[in-house]
Structures are given as structure tokens and as C-alpha cells.
Design a protein around this motif. Sequence first.
Motif, PDB file in Angstrom:
ATOM      1  N   VAL A   1       2.737  -5.085  -7.059  1.00  0.00           N
ATOM      2  CA  VAL A   1       2.845  -5.411  -5.632  1.00  0.00           C
ATOM      3  C   VAL A   1       4.293  -5.766  -5.337  1.00  0.00           C
ATOM      4  O   VAL A   1       4.813  -6.773  -5.836  1.00  0.00           O
ATOM      5  N   VAL A   2       4.959  -4.948  -4.553  1.00  0.00           N
ATOM      6  CA  VAL A   2       6.392  -5.108  -4.282  1.00  0.00           C
ATOM      7  C   VAL A   2       6.630  -5.041  -2.781  1.00  0.00           C
ATOM      8  O   VAL A   2       5.744  -4.621  -2.016  1.00  0.00           O
ATOM      9  N   PRO A   3       7.800  -5.440  -2.303  1.00  0.00           N
ATOM     10  CA  PRO A   3       8.096  -5.361  -0.863  1.00  0.00           C
ATOM     11  C   PRO A   3       8.010  -3.931  -0.338  1.00  0.00           C
ATOM     12  O   PRO A   3       8.178  -2.961  -1.087  1.00  0.00           O
TER      13      PRO A   3
ATOM     14  N   TYR B   1       1.720  17.460  -6.066  1.00  0.00           N
ATOM     15  CA  TYR B   1       3.106  17.913  -6.125  1.00  0.00           C
ATOM     16  C   TYR B   1       3.656  18.021  -4.707  1.00  0.00           C
ATOM     17  O   TYR B   1       2.925  17.887  -3.732  1.00  0.00           O
ATOM     18  N   GLU B   2       4.944  18.212  -4.608  1.00  0.00           N
ATOM     19  CA  GLU B   2       5.649  18.431  -3.341  1.00  0.00           C
ATOM     20  C   GLU B   2       5.288  17.379  -2.286  1.00  0.00           C
ATOM     21  O   GLU B   2       4.645  17.665  -1.277  1.00  0.00           O
ATOM     22  N   ALA B   3       5.777  16.178  -2.506  1.00  0.00           N
ATOM     23  CA  ALA B   3       5.574  15.104  -1.528  1.00  0.00           C
ATOM     24  C   ALA B   3       6.585  15.238  -0.390  1.00  0.00           C
ATOM     25  O   ALA B   3       7.788  15.279  -0.625  1.00  0.00           O
ATOM     26  N   ARG B   4       6.102  15.318   0.832  1.00  0.00           N
ATOM     27  CA  ARG B   4       7.014  15.393   1.978  1.00  0.00           C
ATOM     28  C   ARG B   4       7.232  14.026   2.613  1.00  0.00           C
ATOM     29  O   ARG B   4       8.081  13.870   3.486  1.00  0.00           O
ATOM     30  N   TRP B   5       6.431  13.071   2.199  1.00  0.00           N
ATOM     31  CA  TRP B   5       6.555  11.718   2.762  1.00  0.00           C
ATOM     32  C   TRP B   5       6.061  10.713   1.746  1.00  0.00           C
ATOM     33  O   TRP B   5       4.972  10.852   1.184  1.00  0.00           O
ATOM     34  N   LEU B   6       6.851   9.675   1.478  1.00  0.00           N
ATOM     35  CA  LEU B   6       6.476   8.603   0.562  1.00  0.00           C
ATOM     36  C   LEU B   6       6.938   7.283   1.170  1.00  0.00           C
ATOM     37  O   LEU B   6       8.110   7.154   1.548  1.00  0.00           O
ATOM     38  N   SER B   7       6.063   6.310   1.277  1.00  0.00           N
ATOM     39  CA  SER B   7       6.465   5.002   1.811  1.00  0.00           C
ATOM     40  C   SER B   7       5.448   3.951   1.411  1.00  0.00           C
ATOM     41  O   SER B   7       4.380   4.266   0.872  1.00  0.00           O
ATOM     42  N   ARG B   8       5.797   2.702   1.680  1.00  0.00           N
ATOM     43  CA  ARG B   8       4.881   1.578   1.446  1.00  0.00           C
ATOM     44  C   ARG B   8       4.670   0.839   2.769  1.00  0.00           C
ATOM     45  O   ARG B   8       5.548   0.832   3.639  1.00  0.00           O
ATOM     46  N   PHE B   9       3.524   0.207   2.906  1.00  0.00           N
ATOM     47  CA  PHE B   9       3.280  -0.649   4.054  1.00  0.00           C
ATOM     48  C   PHE B   9       2.301  -1.734   3.637  1.00  0.00           C
ATOM     49  O   PHE B   9       1.757  -1.704   2.525  1.00  0.00           O
ATOM     50  N   HIS B  10       2.100  -2.707   4.496  1.00  0.00           N
ATOM     51  CA  HIS B  10       1.135  -3.756   4.204  1.00  0.00           C
ATOM     52  C   HIS B  10       0.062  -3.780   5.288  1.00  0.00           C
ATOM     53  O   HIS B  10       0.300  -3.383   6.422  1.00  0.00           O
ATOM     54  N   SER B  11      -1.118  -4.228   4.922  1.00  0.00           N
ATOM     55  CA  SER B  11      -2.258  -4.251   5.839  1.00  0.00           C
ATOM     56  C   SER B  11      -2.583  -5.693   6.209  1.00  0.00           C
ATOM     57  O   SER B  11      -2.768  -6.538   5.329  1.00  0.00           O
ATOM     58  N   ASP B  12      -2.632  -5.954   7.512  1.00  0.00           N
ATOM     59  CA  ASP B  12      -2.904  -7.303   8.019  1.00  0.00           C
ATOM     60  C   ASP B  12      -4.270  -7.378   8.688  1.00  0.00           C
ATOM     61  O   ASP B  12      -4.819  -6.367   9.139  1.00  0.00           O
TER      62      ASP B  12
ATOM     63  N   ILE C   1       0.858  -1.187   0.000  1.00  0.00           N
ATOM     64  CA  ILE C   1       0.000   0.000   0.000  1.00  0.00           C
ATOM     65  C   ILE C   1       0.892   1.235   0.000  1.00  0.00           C
ATOM     66  O   ILE C   1       1.850   1.322   0.756  1.00  0.00           O
ATOM     67  N   MET C   2       0.589   2.172  -0.866  1.00  0.00           N
ATOM     68  CA  MET C   2       1.365   3.405  -0.964  1.00  0.00           C
ATOM     69  C   MET C   2       0.805   4.469  -0.034  1.00  0.00           C
ATOM     70  O   MET C   2      -0.417   4.633   0.051  1.00  0.00           O
ATOM     71  N   LEU C   3       1.693   5.164   0.626  1.00  0.00           N
ATOM     72  CA  LEU C   3       1.304   6.243   1.527  1.00  0.00           C
ATOM     73  C   LEU C   3       2.099   7.479   1.136  1.00  0.00           C
ATOM     74  O   LEU C   3       3.321   7.407   0.956  1.00  0.00           O
ATOM     75  N   ALA C   4       1.408   8.597   0.976  1.00  0.00           N
ATOM     76  CA  ALA C   4       2.097   9.823   0.582  1.00  0.00           C
ATOM     77  C   ALA C   4       1.411  11.037   1.200  1.00  0.00           C
ATOM     78  O   ALA C   4       0.178  11.074   1.304  1.00  0.00           O
TER      79      ALA C   4
ATOM     80  N   VAL D   1      -2.533  10.532   1.088  1.00  0.00           N
ATOM     81  CA  VAL D   1      -2.986   9.638   0.023  1.00  0.00           C
ATOM     82  C   VAL D   1      -2.620   8.206   0.393  1.00  0.00           C
ATOM     83  O   VAL D   1      -1.470   7.921   0.767  1.00  0.00           O
ATOM     84  N   PHE D   2      -3.596   7.314   0.314  1.00  0.00           N
ATOM     85  CA  PHE D   2      -3.355   5.881   0.359  1.00  0.00           C
ATOM     86  C   PHE D   2      -3.706   5.349  -1.027  1.00  0.00           C
ATOM     87  O   PHE D   2      -4.768   5.693  -1.567  1.00  0.00           O
ATOM     88  N   ALA D   3      -2.861   4.542  -1.601  1.00  0.00           N
ATOM     89  CA  ALA D   3      -3.140   3.993  -2.924  1.00  0.00           C
ATOM     90  C   ALA D   3      -2.612   2.565  -3.005  1.00  0.00           C
ATOM     91  O   ALA D   3      -1.664   2.193  -2.303  1.00  0.00           O
ATOM     92  N   TRP D   4      -3.209   1.782  -3.884  1.00  0.00           N
ATOM     93  CA  TRP D   4      -2.796   0.391  -4.066  1.00  0.00           C
ATOM     94  C   TRP D   4      -2.932   0.023  -5.525  1.00  0.00           C
ATOM     95  O   TRP D   4      -3.909   0.408  -6.189  1.00  0.00           O
ATOM     96  N   ASP D   5      -1.958  -0.713  -6.024  1.00  0.00           N
ATOM     97  CA  ASP D   5      -1.906  -1.078  -7.437  1.00  0.00           C
ATOM     98  C   ASP D   5      -1.773  -2.587  -7.562  1.00  0.00           C
ATOM     99  O   ASP D   5      -0.751  -3.166  -7.197  1.00  0.00           O
ATOM    100  N   ARG D   6      -2.819  -3.235  -8.059  1.00  0.00           N
ATOM    101  CA  ARG D   6      -2.786  -4.691  -8.212  1.00  0.00           C
ATOM    102  C   ARG D   6      -1.678  -5.123  -9.176  1.00  0.00           C
ATOM    103  O   ARG D   6      -1.126  -6.214  -9.054  1.00  0.00           O
ATOM    104  N   ARG D   7      -1.325  -4.256 -10.111  1.00  0.00           N
ATOM    105  CA  ARG D   7      -0.336  -4.605 -11.133  1.00  0.00           C
ATOM    106  C   ARG D   7       1.097  -4.540 -10.608  1.00  0.00           C
ATOM    107  O   ARG D   7       2.014  -5.045 -11.249  1.00  0.00           O
TER     108      ARG D   7
END
Length: 478
Positions: A218-220, A245-256, A173-176, A210-216
Motif C-alpha cells: 500500500v503506497v501513495p 500486455y500493452e498497457a495504455r494507462w496505469l495509475s493508482r487511486f484511493h477509495s473513500d 488501488i491499481m487501475l490499468a 483492471v482494478f487491483a489491490w495488494d494488501r502487501r
Amino acid sequence: MTEVIVVGAGPTGLLLAGDLAEAGIAVTVLERRDGRVSNLSRAFGVHARTLEQLDARGLADPLVPMGAALSRVRLFERVEVDLGELPSRFPYLLITPQYNVENLLLERALRAGAEIVHDTEVVGLSQDGTGVTVTTTDGTRRAAYLVGADGFHSAVRRALGQPFPGKSVLKSIMLADVKLAEQPAELLSVNGVGDAFAFVAPFGDGYHRVFAWDRRHVVPDDVPLTLEEVREVTTRALGTDFGMYEARWLSRFHSDERQVPDYRVGRAFLAGDAAHVHSPAGGQGMNTGLQDAANLGWKLAAVLRGAPEDLLDTYQSERHPVGRSVLRSSGALIRAAMIESSAGRAVRGLAARGALSIPKIRTKVTGQLSGIGYAYPAPDGAHELVGTRAADVPLAGGGRLYEALRGRRPVLLGDADVTGWADRVRVAAPAVPGGPMVLVRPDGYVGWAGTDPAGLRQALTRLTGTAGSRRSETPSTP
């Protein structure tokens, strides 16, 4: 001497610590992080039942202006849930970052006298018949009870040997945190189109989360995330990226989806994400943890004052089923949002709109989503009100029930002799007389109802301790 140690200074731990301190219990919070409140938290919605709990602590009125009220929540496409029908002072979802809630809870806990120790990590614990000994990176501490509110990677849960069965629902899951050139037409923008999902909400300081997810793709979690990737997936899900524009934070996480089998192990308890984690759908994670704390805090205080020890067993019997229900409902929502085929999404929309057109189903859905609809099991033969959420009724002479609950004591709606318990229960007359006496627990649920004074005395003994009893002694530090 410390009577309760709380591990974790997130919202769950801070609400619990504030409740205990206001009840006169000596409480210490151990937190492995430093003293800064992070703005990178994932929770963004405060539901009606949580706002009622905060109202019973004098915190709802300062929190509400920090956010924006959303009376209709879109689940996907044209399927919406109308929260405006909720029988509550707060018929909406309050969109506000978690750190606003956390700051208020922190200030309250400190004001009430809770001790908060930062940069301290739990590395082990042991317990006996009189208390719990906690080994930390800066020494050993002892208390009568311990609560692990230390999140998904809970050190307390590991030390107790509690399994955390379940599975990952969504990976990568993308977080920005971004700025938007175009303001969304809706306060909360959310949609899933099969191969993409996106959620956009205001952060309150000029940025949007922003939370986003891309089925195409899926990476660690440790694979670097770019703003361009967030833009592309958001556009697929919502039809636009709002000029990010101007992202101050970008990361990925997983939901359990996970839940421990036992919320209580002897004198140790688990609450919040240490006990259960859910998919982000419905925004119920932080809210469920805060409800855990509201349920457990008054019970610990009552037992330390002399109430029966087995009162603490009701934390498991009351909160575990709620955690399981939230896990199932949020999981069903996220799976519905992720339906891949267009035909499946069409059937999803028709089925959901049809179900929500039925009043009984609509009431159940809004009650579960907001937390208003949950009730606790009642003993055999108890009045039908026992275990239900108490409505915020007006009181004779002015004021409301939830204002009366701010003393962290049960409130008796009715007129009765409470000699021996006068320092532990507040008697208030409802504005509309009639009906049975109702004993409302500090967490806003009915603990007893009836007309028999003997039954009331038994309930007071059960929920607060024997008349005239004093708090039990704190175990000494070894």
C-alpha cells in the motif's frame, strides 16, 4: 436568462441538464475540463434501475447494444447474485464504460438546448432569497438555483462550507487499461483472496480495464505503477493474468466512503460524487448519482413553474437515505472481499450462500444492488403505493409507462379531469383496468394514488403547481 446552473458535465450533471432542458428550463452547465469525453472513467456497470431511468428518456435502447448483459454477478469466489429474477425490462447489469453513457447524455442535453461551457472553474458563490451568484474563472453568472455535480473534489461543496465526513476504505488501488492474450471465461472476472483483489472487465475497444489491490504493498497514489505489478496481483487474486500486455494507462487511486450531511443548502444542491462517494464494490457510484439527478431535475422544473418551494426539501429526505444505504452496503461488500484469513473467507462464503438461499433476503440484496428495491418515504395516511417504484406497465392502445414518461411530465394512470394541468400531466389508461388512479412522477416513482378527485387535484398542485400557474421569473444578472 439561465434559470438553473449545473456545475459538472459528468453523467450526473448531464442527465440533470437534459431533464431540465427538455422540461423547458433554461440551464447552463459549467465544466472545468475541455470538451472531450474521457475514456479513463472508472464506472463500468449500468444497473437495472438506471437503465429504466434511461429508458424513460429514450436512451436505454441505444445504450444496451454498446455493452454486454450480465445476469449473474459474482461477489467473491462462488458467491453470486442472480439478477435474472428482477421484475424489470432489464434483468441484468450492463457492462459498458461510463463514457458510452456520458456521450448519450451529452448529445441529449445539447439537443434539448442546454448550454455547456467548458474550461470554466467555479471559485466562489453567494445566494440570497431570489437566486445564486456564481463566481467563475471567466466571470460571474446568476440563476435561480445551482446544482453542484462536480465530483469528489467539488468546488461547490467547498464554497457552501459543507463537510464531507468519512474515511478512505482502500488505498493504492491499481487501475490499468491492458490488452489480454487470453480472453476470460466470464464477462466480468472478480475475486478477493485476503491479501489481493482484482477485477477485470472489457472496455469495448479491444482493451480491458483492471482494478487491483495488494494488501502487501500500500503506497501513495503518486508512486509509479508498472504492468508487472498489476500482473502479479491479478494472478494472486484470479489465478491468472490472462496474458496482460500493452498497457495504455496505469495509475493508482484511493477509495473513500463519505457523505455530506445536507444535499440542499438554500438554493444550492449537491448530487453524485459531490454529495457521496462509496467503495467500488457493486458498481453503484455512477448509478446512484444518476438517480440523484433523476430525482432532483423534475422537482426544480416543477418549482420554477409554480409548485411549492418545499417540494425541493424532499430531495434531501428521499436521496440522502439512499446514499447512506449504498455507502453501507458497498462498504460491507468490500470488507467481506478483503477478509484475510482462509478460515474467515470460508465462513464468509458459507454465510453469504446461506443468506442468498432465503428468498426474502435474496430479493432485498438484488433490489439494493440494482436500485430496483429502493422506495421513498410517503406522507402519513398516503396510499401504500406512494413512494414506490412504478412498474413499466403496458398501456391501453399500445406502448409502455416508461415510454409515456419520455415527455418529462407526470403520467396519470386512470381517467380523471385534469383541466388546468393538461399541459403538465399526461393521462394514460393502463392495459389492465381496475385499481386506484396512480400519478407517476417523471422519475418513475408513485407520487399519489387513490380514487378521490379532490386528492388528485391536491397532488397535482403539490407536484406541478397551481392550475394555470406560470413559471416563476428568473433572477436578473447583477
